[in-house]
Design a protein around this motif. Structure first.
Motif, PDB file in Angstrom:
ATOM      1  N   GLN A 162       0.828  -1.203   0.000  1.00  0.00           N
ATOM      2  CA  GLN A 162       0.000   0.000   0.000  1.00  0.00           C
ATOM      3  C   GLN A 162       0.870   1.264   0.000  1.00  0.00           C
ATOM      4  O   GLN A 162       0.532   2.259  -0.636  1.00  0.00           O
ATOM      5  N   ASP A 165       2.108   1.761  -3.545  1.00  0.00           N
ATOM      6  CA  ASP A 165       1.030   2.293  -4.392  1.00  0.00           C
ATOM      7  C   ASP A 165       0.785   3.770  -4.104  1.00  0.00           C
ATOM      8  O   ASP A 165       0.511   4.559  -5.011  1.00  0.00           O
ATOM      9  N   THR A 166       0.865   4.145  -2.840  1.00  0.00           N
ATOM     10  CA  THR A 166       0.610   5.540  -2.451  1.00  0.00           C
ATOM     11  C   THR A 166       1.624   6.496  -3.069  1.00  0.00           C
ATOM     12  O   THR A 166       1.278   7.613  -3.465  1.00  0.00           O
ATOM     13  N   GLY A 168       3.095   5.999  -5.856  1.00  0.00           N
ATOM     14  CA  GLY A 168       3.046   5.888  -7.316  1.00  0.00           C
ATOM     15  C   GLY A 168       3.977   4.858  -7.918  1.00  0.00           C
ATOM     16  O   GLY A 168       4.372   4.968  -9.080  1.00  0.00           O
ATOM     17  N   GLY A 169       4.336   3.815  -7.135  1.00  0.00           N
ATOM     18  CA  GLY A 169       5.200   2.764  -7.645  1.00  0.00           C
ATOM     19  C   GLY A 169       6.678   3.110  -7.550  1.00  0.00           C
ATOM     20  O   GLY A 169       7.046   4.247  -7.241  1.00  0.00           O
ATOM     21  N   THR A 191       9.298  -0.900 -13.650  1.00  0.00           N
ATOM     22  CA  THR A 191       8.520  -0.116 -12.681  1.00  0.00           C
ATOM     23  C   THR A 191       7.471  -1.028 -12.061  1.00  0.00           C
ATOM     24  O   THR A 191       6.750  -1.735 -12.774  1.00  0.00           O
ATOM     25  N   ASP A 193       4.265  -1.711  -9.213  1.00  0.00           N
ATOM     26  CA  ASP A 193       3.278  -1.230  -8.256  1.00  0.00           C
ATOM     27  C   ASP A 193       3.416  -2.079  -6.992  1.00  0.00           C
ATOM     28  O   ASP A 193       4.288  -2.951  -6.904  1.00  0.00           O
ATOM     29  N   GLY A 194       2.557  -1.855  -6.017  1.00  0.00           N
ATOM     30  CA  GLY A 194       2.692  -2.539  -4.732  1.00  0.00           C
ATOM     31  C   GLY A 194       2.631  -4.051  -4.834  1.00  0.00           C
ATOM     32  O   GLY A 194       3.477  -4.765  -4.280  1.00  0.00           O
ATOM     33  N   GLU A 195       1.627  -4.569  -5.544  1.00  0.00           N
ATOM     34  CA  GLU A 195       1.455  -6.025  -5.655  1.00  0.00           C
ATOM     35  C   GLU A 195       2.650  -6.672  -6.335  1.00  0.00           C
ATOM     36  O   GLU A 195       3.184  -7.676  -5.864  1.00  0.00           O
ATOM     37  N   ASN A 196       3.079  -6.088  -7.465  1.00  0.00           N
ATOM     38  CA  ASN A 196       4.221  -6.646  -8.191  1.00  0.00           C
ATOM     39  C   ASN A 196       5.512  -6.551  -7.377  1.00  0.00           C
ATOM     40  O   ASN A 196       6.348  -7.450  -7.425  1.00  0.00           O
TER      41      ASN A 196
END
Length: 310
Positions: A162, A165-166, A168-169, A191, A193-196
């Motif tokens: 999270q 994600d906040t 912006g990756g 680049t 994101d949070g999950e990746n």
């Protein structure tokens, strides 16, 4: 005469308009600062947790971050699940020398066999958190590396995504093409994101380097998060970021410490020396697999960290 009076009135009118605009902007700015300060204080009250000695009830002596004195930090990335205290999936020790403007970062393999201080047992080092929380993890790492741990940062790994994600990756330079189920990470700049990022940091068996490859990726992500979080773009999202941090992070840094750290990090982000264990071996004892550090290499790492802290 009338024209001069008219011009004078127009000038006064324009001046009033500009004063009103500047005053309004100043008021908005002060409201933002006030709100941000309140949010920051609220978050700090939530995440600031003094370190308690596992062997007793007294607080561990608290240092204060200065521009002169070296200090150490233990970062614990914990995989917490329902009805389970969790294990420290990630254990990274960072030593900081403000005068030299250098940092050293060491990943400790989670399967490292060592004495668990306060539990009267020899086990995997990441079990220390499960047995006695942050205090026991800190005591065990202090004993293992023979250095004092001044600060800790606890991160719930699911909450870590999270945070990413906040902001912006994050962008990192991936040194190996990797695939895990439906996730593919090509070699080169990527680049995440949070999950990746979370999946990328947990890959272990798909990497021929095993846990050591995973340690490299975890350090890369942490460095990328620190760099991105200190950028102007991320500071504009401070309120959102603070909400996420408040729910997923615990530490014994004070607000004053963090302000000092922020100014220090800008001068050190290119002077981070990555340390790692490379000479140890794997061994199965009582049907459990452990990583056994090579004594000479462990001694060398201990000496290097001690010298950096002096």
């Amino acid at each position: 005469m009338e024209k001069n009076m008219k011009r004078s009135k127009e000038k006064k009118s324009k001046k009033k308009i500009w004063l009103w605009i500047v005053g309004s902007l100043l008021a908005i700015f002060l409201i933002f600062i006030g709100t941000a300060y309140y949010t920051i204080q609220k978050t700090m009250n939530k995440i600031n947790t003094p370190l308690i000695e596992s062997a007793g009830d007294e607080n561990k002596e608290q240092k204060t971050v200065t521009k002169k004195d070296p200090f150490s930090v233990l970062m614990l990335g914990v995989d917490e699940r329902k009805n389970d205290s969790g294990r420290s999936d990630t254990m990274i020790v960072i030593t900081v020398n403000p005068e030299k403007q250098t940092m050293k970062m060491l990943s400790i393999p989670r399967d490292t066999r060592t004495e668990i201080i306060g539990h009267d047992s020899v086990d995997k080092i990441n079990h220390a958190y499960a047995f006695g929380g942050v205090p026991m993890a800190v005591d065990t790492v202090e004993h293992f590396l023979d250095i004092p741990i001044d600060y800790y940062v606890f991160i719930n790994m699911d909450g870590f995504l999270q945070i990413i994600d906040t902001i912006g990756g994050v962008t990192i330079d991936n040194d190996m093409d990797l695939t895990y189920d439906s996730y593919h990470y090509p070699k080169g700049e990527i680049t995440l994101d949070g999950e990746n990022a979370l999946i990328f940091s947990r890959i272990r068996y798909e990497d021929p380097r095993g846990d050591f490859g995973r340690q490299i990726r975890q350090r890369q992500i942490i460095e990328a998060v620190l760099k991105k979080a200190s950028s102007t773009q991320s500071l504009l999202k401070a309120t959102d970021m603070l909400d996420v941090v408040g729910d997923n992070v615990r530490m014994n840094f004070t607000m004053k410490d963090l302000i000092q750290l922020q100014s220090m990090y800008k001068k050190m982000d290119r002077n981070i020396d990555q340390l790692s264990f490379k000479e140890g071996t794997g061994k199965t004892i009582d049907h459990i697999w452990y990583y056994i550090p090579e004594e000479a290499e462990l001694g060398k790492v201990q000496s290097e960290l001690k010298a950096h802290l002096q």
